[in-house]
Motif scaffolding. Structure first.
Motif, mmCIF file in Angstrom:
data_model
loop_
_atom_site.group_PDB
_atom_site.id
_atom_site.type_symbol
_atom_site.label_atom_id
_atom_site.label_comp_id
_atom_site.label_asym_id
_atom_site.label_seq_id
_atom_site.Cartn_x
_atom_site.Cartn_y
_atom_site.Cartn_z
ATOM 1 N N PRO A 103 13.998 -8.090 -23.600
ATOM 2 C CA PRO A 103 15.223 -8.177 -24.387
ATOM 3 C C PRO A 103 15.095 -7.653 -25.820
ATOM 4 C CG PRO A 103 14.083 -10.275 -24.450
ATOM 5 C CD PRO A 103 13.253 -9.360 -23.567
ATOM 6 N N ASN A 104 13.849 -7.482 -26.332
ATOM 7 C CA ASN A 104 13.766 -7.315 -27.793
ATOM 8 C C ASN A 104 12.603 -6.451 -28.265
ATOM 9 O OD1 ASN A 104 11.714 -9.008 -27.097
ATOM 10 N ND2 ASN A 104 12.163 -10.607 -28.578
ATOM 11 N N ASP A 105 12.072 -5.583 -27.430
ATOM 12 C CA ASP A 105 10.958 -4.734 -27.836
ATOM 13 C C ASP A 105 11.323 -3.264 -27.750
ATOM 14 O OD1 ASP A 105 9.281 -6.884 -28.301
ATOM 15 O OD2 ASP A 105 8.349 -6.801 -26.321
ATOM 16 N N ILE A 106 10.622 -2.455 -28.522
ATOM 17 C CA ILE A 106 10.731 -1.004 -28.435
ATOM 18 C C ILE A 106 9.347 -0.473 -28.055
ATOM 19 C CG2 ILE A 106 11.441 1.121 -29.584
ATOM 20 C CD1 ILE A 106 13.649 -0.993 -29.440
ATOM 21 N N LEU A 107 9.324 0.392 -27.037
ATOM 22 C CA LEU A 107 8.064 0.910 -26.509
ATOM 23 C C LEU A 107 7.948 2.410 -26.742
ATOM 24 C CD1 LEU A 107 7.996 -0.791 -22.965
ATOM 25 C CD2 LEU A 107 7.134 -1.733 -25.119
ATOM 26 N N VAL A 108 6.707 2.850 -26.920
ATOM 27 C CA VAL A 108 6.367 4.272 -26.886
ATOM 28 C C VAL A 108 5.303 4.427 -25.813
ATOM 29 C CG1 VAL A 108 5.362 6.217 -28.127
ATOM 30 C CG2 VAL A 108 6.922 4.653 -29.311
ATOM 31 N N ASN A 109 5.645 5.152 -24.735
ATOM 32 C CA ASN A 109 4.711 5.289 -23.609
ATOM 33 C C ASN A 109 4.162 3.921 -23.163
ATOM 34 O OD1 ASN A 109 4.809 8.146 -23.325
ATOM 35 N ND2 ASN A 109 3.562 8.328 -25.175
ATOM 36 N N LYS A 110 5.068 2.954 -23.033
ATOM 37 C CA LYS A 110 4.780 1.593 -22.558
ATOM 38 C C LYS A 110 3.997 0.744 -23.551
ATOM 39 C CE LYS A 110 4.881 2.676 -17.601
ATOM 40 N NZ LYS A 110 4.180 2.523 -16.306
ATOM 41 N N LEU A 111 3.754 1.242 -24.760
ATOM 42 C CA LEU A 111 3.065 0.467 -25.796
ATOM 43 C C LEU A 111 4.088 -0.004 -26.825
ATOM 44 C CD1 LEU A 111 -0.129 2.638 -26.424
ATOM 45 C CD2 LEU A 111 0.020 0.504 -25.122
ATOM 46 N N LYS A 112 3.965 -1.260 -27.248
ATOM 47 C CA LYS A 112 4.922 -1.829 -28.186
ATOM 48 C C LYS A 112 4.739 -1.234 -29.580
ATOM 49 C CE LYS A 112 6.573 -6.355 -29.823
ATOM 50 N NZ LYS A 112 6.493 -7.821 -29.596
ATOM 51 N N ILE A 113 5.849 -0.793 -30.160
ATOM 52 C CA ILE A 113 5.815 -0.292 -31.528
ATOM 53 C C ILE A 113 6.737 -1.100 -32.438
ATOM 54 C CG2 ILE A 113 7.650 1.432 -31.241
ATOM 55 C CD1 ILE A 113 5.903 3.321 -32.999
ATOM 56 N N SER A 114 7.656 -1.854 -31.837
ATOM 57 C CA SER A 114 8.605 -2.615 -32.645
ATOM 58 C C SER A 114 9.114 -3.817 -31.864
ATOM 59 C CB SER A 114 9.785 -1.716 -33.047
ATOM 60 O OG SER A 114 10.746 -2.437 -33.780
ATOM 61 N N GLY A 115 9.469 -4.854 -32.606
ATOM 62 C CA GLY A 115 10.056 -6.052 -32.008
ATOM 63 C C GLY A 115 11.214 -6.552 -32.849
ATOM 64 N N ILE A 116 12.095 -7.307 -32.212
ATOM 65 C CA ILE A 116 13.312 -7.805 -32.856
ATOM 66 C C ILE A 116 13.440 -9.296 -32.583
ATOM 67 C CG2 ILE A 116 15.836 -7.583 -32.991
ATOM 68 C CD1 ILE A 116 15.475 -4.808 -31.620
ATOM 69 N N ILE A 145 -3.291 -6.565 -29.343
ATOM 70 C CA ILE A 145 -2.540 -6.467 -28.085
ATOM 71 C C ILE A 145 -2.241 -4.993 -27.841
ATOM 72 C CG2 ILE A 145 -1.487 -8.755 -28.383
ATOM 73 C CD1 ILE A 145 1.104 -7.249 -29.205
ATOM 74 N N PRO A 146 -1.845 -4.618 -26.614
ATOM 75 C CA PRO A 146 -1.464 -3.225 -26.387
ATOM 76 C C PRO A 146 -0.271 -2.840 -27.264
ATOM 77 C CG PRO A 146 -1.847 -4.348 -24.305
ATOM 78 C CD PRO A 146 -1.852 -5.412 -25.363
ATOM 79 N N ALA A 147 -0.513 -2.006 -28.252
ATOM 80 C CA ALA A 147 0.530 -1.621 -29.203
ATOM 81 C C ALA A 147 0.191 -0.267 -29.793
ATOM 82 C CB ALA A 147 0.655 -2.671 -30.307
ATOM 83 N N THR A 148 1.172 0.315 -30.457
ATOM 84 C CA THR A 148 0.955 1.592 -31.129
ATOM 85 C C THR A 148 1.725 1.597 -32.437
ATOM 86 O OG1 THR A 148 0.910 4.002 -30.819
ATOM 87 C CG2 THR A 148 2.862 2.835 -29.995
ATOM 88 N N SER A 149 1.676 2.722 -33.145
ATOM 89 C CA SER A 149 2.300 2.825 -34.463
ATOM 90 C C SER A 149 2.629 4.279 -34.741
ATOM 91 C CB SER A 149 1.352 2.297 -35.541
ATOM 92 O OG SER A 149 0.193 3.130 -35.629
ATOM 93 N N PHE A 150 3.394 4.512 -35.823
ATOM 94 C CA PHE A 150 3.631 5.881 -36.272
ATOM 95 C C PHE A 150 2.307 6.601 -36.478
ATOM 96 C CE2 PHE A 150 7.949 4.623 -37.114
ATOM 97 C CZ PHE A 150 8.681 5.814 -37.169
ATOM 98 N N LYS A 151 1.377 5.949 -37.161
ATOM 99 C CA LYS A 151 0.096 6.588 -37.485
ATOM 100 C C LYS A 151 -0.671 6.956 -36.224
ATOM 101 C CE LYS A 151 -4.077 6.027 -40.286
ATOM 102 N NZ LYS A 151 -4.804 5.146 -41.239
#
Length: 245
Positions: A103-116, A145-151
């Motif tokens: 309900p509240n995450d944004i993914l890049v290639n299945k990795l979390k980059i943002s949450g709400i 945790i499995p996550a990513t970022s702009f960098k």
């Protein structure tokens, strides 16, 4: 230059920007659209009991306070939709393969980059105030945790305030669409970018794994799944898990 549509409150550190915004509202210190941003959170909140992990001055950690007149309590998930659509749109100007995960995450290639995390204040059947807490991974490169970022995605550091301004401009556009009650346009954009929409995925419910595709999300936020044998299942927040790997 910061967006003129919102008052800015910039903190070096706070427990949670959502809690800080809530305290300001309780003390009648916020009367118009406001952004509370912190360089660091000691107790950043995620959905339920989850915490938001972030290094000092590396990511975007902010809460957006709005007063969405005319939006009914039963329509409150549309605030989540436009918040997510706006993040995805802002990210997609720089990064490919960005999806909204219910309900509240944004993914890049299945990795979390943002949450709400959204906290609405209701009066009768209407929303009088929304506190939209958002975390976006910008310049942090390591996560527990499995996550990513702009960098991580682009190999360079980004200016956090420039990204915030870009997000606010995009959010304001979609907020105007919401306040005009053009739900169809919001739904079209949301489903176009919803992870797993009409695609077979694996889920876990009460420890039991099953395959289904997302048939839709109801106005109140319930996820509607259709299983391989044609059953229709509905789930509220934290009632079902996506098995991404």
């Amino acid at each position: 230059m910061f967006s003129q549509k919102y008052k800015l409150i910039h903190l070096d550190s706070t427990g949670s920007t959502n809690l800080h915004a809530s305290d300001l509202l309780s003390g009648k210190q916020i009367s118009g659209s406001t952004v509370v941003i912190a360089d660091y959170q000691t107790n950043g909140k995620g959905q339920g009991s989850n915490k938001w992990e972030s290094g000092h001055s590396q990511n975007l950690l902010f809460s957006l306070v709005i007063f969405p007149v005319k939006i009914k309590a039963k329509e409150q998930f549309y605030i989540s939709k436009i918040a997510a659509i706006s993040i995805r749109e802002m990210l997609s100007a720089h990064i490919s393969h960005v999806k909204i995960k219910w309900p509240n995450d944004i993914l890049v290639n299945k990795l979390k980059i943002s949450g709400i995390l959204i906290e609405n204040i209701l009066k009768s059947d209407e929303i009088i105030t929304s506190i939209i807490g958002i975390g976006i991974n910008v310049n942090q490169s390591e996560f527990s945790i499995p996550a990513t970022s702009f960098k991580n995605e682009k190999g360079a550091e980004y200016d956090r305030m420039n990204l915030l301004n870009s997000y606010l401009d995009t959010f304001h556009y979609w907020l105007e669409i919401l306040l005009s009650r053009d739900f169809a346009q919001i739904d079209l954009e949301y489903y176009k970018n919803l992870f797993g929409f009409q695609e077979w995925l694996k889920f876990s419910w009460g420890g039991v794994e099953f395959e289904a595709f997302i048939e839709g999300v109801e106005t109140d936020g319930y996820l509607v799944l259709k299983t391989r044998d044609g059953k229709i299942l509905k789930f509220g927040f934290r009632e079902v898990d996506f098995l991404l790997n």
